[in-house]
Design a protein around this motif. Structure first.
Motif, PDB file in Angstrom:
ATOM      1  N   LEU A  28       0.510  -1.316  -0.229  1.00 28.48           N
ATOM      2  CA  LEU A  28      -0.100  -0.058  -0.087  1.00 28.48           C
ATOM      3  C   LEU A  28       1.289   0.835  -0.188  1.00 28.48           C
ATOM      4  N   THR A  29       2.440   1.505   1.021  1.00 30.08           N
ATOM      5  CA  THR A  29       2.952   2.389   1.003  1.00 30.08           C
ATOM      6  C   THR A  29       3.717   2.819  -0.837  1.00 30.08           C
ATOM      7  N   THR A  30       4.032   1.270  -1.176  1.00 26.67           N
ATOM      8  CA  THR A  30       4.523   1.989  -2.659  1.00 26.67           C
ATOM      9  C   THR A  30       3.652   2.014  -3.684  1.00 26.67           C
ATOM     10  N   ALA A  31       1.899   1.917  -3.172  1.00 26.73           N
ATOM     11  CA  ALA A  31       1.355   2.907  -4.351  1.00 26.73           C
ATOM     12  C   ALA A  31       0.712   3.725  -4.520  1.00 26.73           C
ATOM     13  N   TYR A  32       0.915   4.532  -2.881  1.00 25.34           N
ATOM     14  CA  TYR A  32       0.545   5.166  -2.277  1.00 25.34           C
ATOM     15  C   TYR A  32       0.910   6.163  -2.980  1.00 25.34           C
ATOM     16  N   LEU A  33       2.683   6.342  -2.861  1.00 29.77           N
ATOM     17  CA  LEU A  33       3.891   7.125  -2.692  1.00 29.77           C
ATOM     18  C   LEU A  33       3.976   7.009  -4.896  1.00 29.77           C
ATOM     19  N   ASP A  34       3.839   6.534  -5.677  1.00 32.43           N
ATOM     20  CA  ASP A  34       3.639   6.512  -6.400  1.00 32.43           C
ATOM     21  C   ASP A  34       2.431   6.953  -6.837  1.00 32.43           C
ATOM     22  N   ALA A  35       1.143   6.821  -7.050  1.00 34.67           N
ATOM     23  CA  ALA A  35       0.620   8.213  -7.317  1.00 34.67           C
ATOM     24  C   ALA A  35       0.592   9.388  -6.773  1.00 34.67           C
ATOM     25  N   ALA A  36       1.025   9.494  -5.980  1.00 33.12           N
ATOM     26  CA  ALA A  36       1.692  10.646  -5.540  1.00 33.12           C
ATOM     27  C   ALA A  36       2.112  11.282  -5.991  1.00 33.12           C
ATOM     28  N   GLY A  37       2.813  10.393  -7.174  1.00 35.80           N
ATOM     29  CA  GLY A  37       4.448  11.711  -7.602  1.00 35.80           C
ATOM     30  C   GLY A  37       4.311  11.808  -8.995  1.00 35.80           C
ATOM     31  N   ARG A  38       2.729  11.226  -9.059  1.00 38.90           N
ATOM     32  CA  ARG A  38       2.227  10.830 -10.794  1.00 38.90           C
ATOM     33  C   ARG A  38       2.254  12.216 -11.403  1.00 38.90           C
ATOM     34  N   THR A  39       3.010  12.520 -12.556  1.00 37.55           N
ATOM     35  CA  THR A  39       2.772  13.483 -13.603  1.00 37.55           C
ATOM     36  C   THR A  39       2.074  13.676 -14.493  1.00 37.55           C
ATOM     37  N   PRO A  40       1.928  14.730 -15.985  1.00 37.90           N
ATOM     38  CA  PRO A  40       1.984  15.544 -15.683  1.00 37.90           C
ATOM     39  C   PRO A  40       0.333  16.120 -15.151  1.00 37.90           C
ATOM     40  N   VAL A  41       0.266  17.115 -14.418  1.00 38.26           N
ATOM     41  CA  VAL A  41      -1.222  17.222 -13.422  1.00 38.26           C
ATOM     42  C   VAL A  41      -2.036  18.176 -14.029  1.00 38.26           C
ATOM     43  N   THR A  42      -3.544  17.704 -13.307  1.00 41.25           N
ATOM     44  CA  THR A  42      -4.459  19.110 -13.960  1.00 41.25           C
ATOM     45  C   THR A  42      -5.167  19.213 -12.776  1.00 41.25           C
ATOM     46  N   PRO A  55      -9.725  10.639 -19.079  1.00 45.26           N
ATOM     47  CA  PRO A  55      -8.947   9.464 -18.612  1.00 45.26           C
ATOM     48  C   PRO A  55      -7.572  11.052 -17.849  1.00 45.26           C
ATOM     49  N   GLY A  56      -6.531  10.815 -17.161  1.00 47.49           N
ATOM     50  CA  GLY A  56      -5.728  11.488 -16.627  1.00 47.49           C
ATOM     51  C   GLY A  56      -5.104  11.647 -15.361  1.00 47.49           C
ATOM     52  N   ILE A  57      -4.327  12.205 -14.925  1.00 42.67           N
ATOM     53  CA  ILE A  57      -4.162  12.063 -13.306  1.00 42.67           C
ATOM     54  C   ILE A  57      -4.522  14.199 -12.813  1.00 42.67           C
ATOM     55  N   TYR A  58      -5.024  13.775 -11.594  1.00 45.83           N
ATOM     56  CA  TYR A  58      -5.915  15.253 -11.206  1.00 45.83           C
ATOM     57  C   TYR A  58      -5.290  15.359  -9.670  1.00 45.83           C
ATOM     58  N   ALA A  59      -5.535  16.614  -9.834  1.00 40.30           N
ATOM     59  CA  ALA A  59      -5.538  17.194  -8.194  1.00 40.30           C
ATOM     60  C   ALA A  59      -6.062  18.385  -7.499  1.00 40.30           C
ATOM     61  N   ASN A  60      -5.679  18.240  -5.955  1.00 31.53           N
ATOM     62  CA  ASN A  60      -6.866  19.818  -5.553  1.00 31.53           C
ATOM     63  C   ASN A  60      -6.199  19.670  -4.550  1.00 31.53           C
ATOM     64  N   THR A  61      -7.178  20.790  -3.810  1.00 33.62           N
ATOM     65  CA  THR A  61      -6.971  20.865  -2.359  1.00 33.62           C
ATOM     66  C   THR A  61      -7.766  19.805  -1.968  1.00 33.62           C
ATOM     67  N   ALA A  62      -9.294  19.434  -2.276  1.00 34.40           N
ATOM     68  CA  ALA A  62      -9.915  18.347  -1.299  1.00 34.40           C
ATOM     69  C   ALA A  62     -10.494  18.031  -2.846  1.00 34.40           C
TER      70      ALA A  62
END
Length: 235
Positions: A28-42, A55-62
């Motif tokens: 789980l830790t490996t997967a979590y860190l992998d997802a957190a480091g993915r780019t490029p982010v919208t 499909p893509g990588i999306y980020a926001n504060t909540a």
């Protein structure tokens, strides 16, 4: 792992505090860190209800879904499409809210929620994909999950919920480095349930939500340039 009984484990195995669960927690830790480091982010707005996301990588504060709100994942015809959501705060899916695939095209194997705090799924809400919370996850009465609920440092608390584990997920071979500078969606590791807790009022939980295993499930996304975009659903 508490609440059994009165909770019932049907055709499954409860595994706690052993080598299997330790491996699952590591996965789980490996997967979590992998997802957190993915780019490029919208970057998207905090309110997800009413959006249609390709499909893509999306980020926001909540990541928030209001009462009875709907987030639509549009695979654009690709059944292997991948979505990754990165949030620096809680994920809150309020009562009756839902995450759905447009036209039923998509797989919960390929939807990942990387949450740096906690997650709350409101009563009768519907969640798709693997939720990986740094702290804890709480599913209110009647919440339904097509995927996994994984907490790194806290408990997964359930209350009369149905959790259906993804089926047909691909186990990825080691990924080769990209041959171009074009952004790609690479392998995303998604472990099975690593940590779970229940309250004493839990009457029944499906077996899929209670299996803790060292097997690391992952998804190999197709190598292609990222297609990113946000479309609001038409009325």
């Amino acid at each position: 792992v508490g609440g059994f009984p009165p909770g019932t484990n049907i055709n499954g195995t409860i595994t706690a505090a052993d080598a299997v669960t330790l491996q699952a927690q590591s996965d789980l830790t490996t997967a979590y860190l992998d997802a957190a480091g993915r780019t490029p982010v919208t970057t998207v707005v905090n309110e997800l209800a009413g959006l249609s996301l390709v499909p893509g990588i999306y980020a926001n504060t909540a990541n928030d879904l209001t009462n009875n709100g709907v987030l639509t994942l549009d695979a654009e015809g690709d059944p292997n499409a991948v979505w990754i959501f990165q949030s620096t705060r809680d994920l809150l899916a309020e009562t009756g809210s839902s995450v759905v695939f447009r036209d039923g095209i998509g797989s919960s194997c390929n939807v990942f929620w990387q949450i740096t705090a906690s997650t709350t799924l409101g009563s009768t809400s519907l969640m798709l994909g693997t939720v990986m919370a740094l702290t804890s996850i709480t599913a209110a009465t009647g919440a339904v999950v097509e995927g996994r609920l994984l907490a790194r440092n806290g408990a997964v608390t359930l209350d009369t919920n149905t959790i259906t584990a993804p089926t047909g997920c691909q186990v990825a071979a080691p990924a080769a480095p990209p041959v171009t500078d074009s952004p790609v969606i690479e392998t995303v590791a998604a472990p099975v349930l690593a940590a779970t807790g229940t309250d004493n009022a839990l009457p029944i939980v499906t077996a899929a939500g209670l299996i803790a295993s060292g097997l690391l499930l992952s998804v190999l996304a197709r190598r292609r340039p990222m297609q990113q975009g946000i479309r609001r659903r038409s009325a």
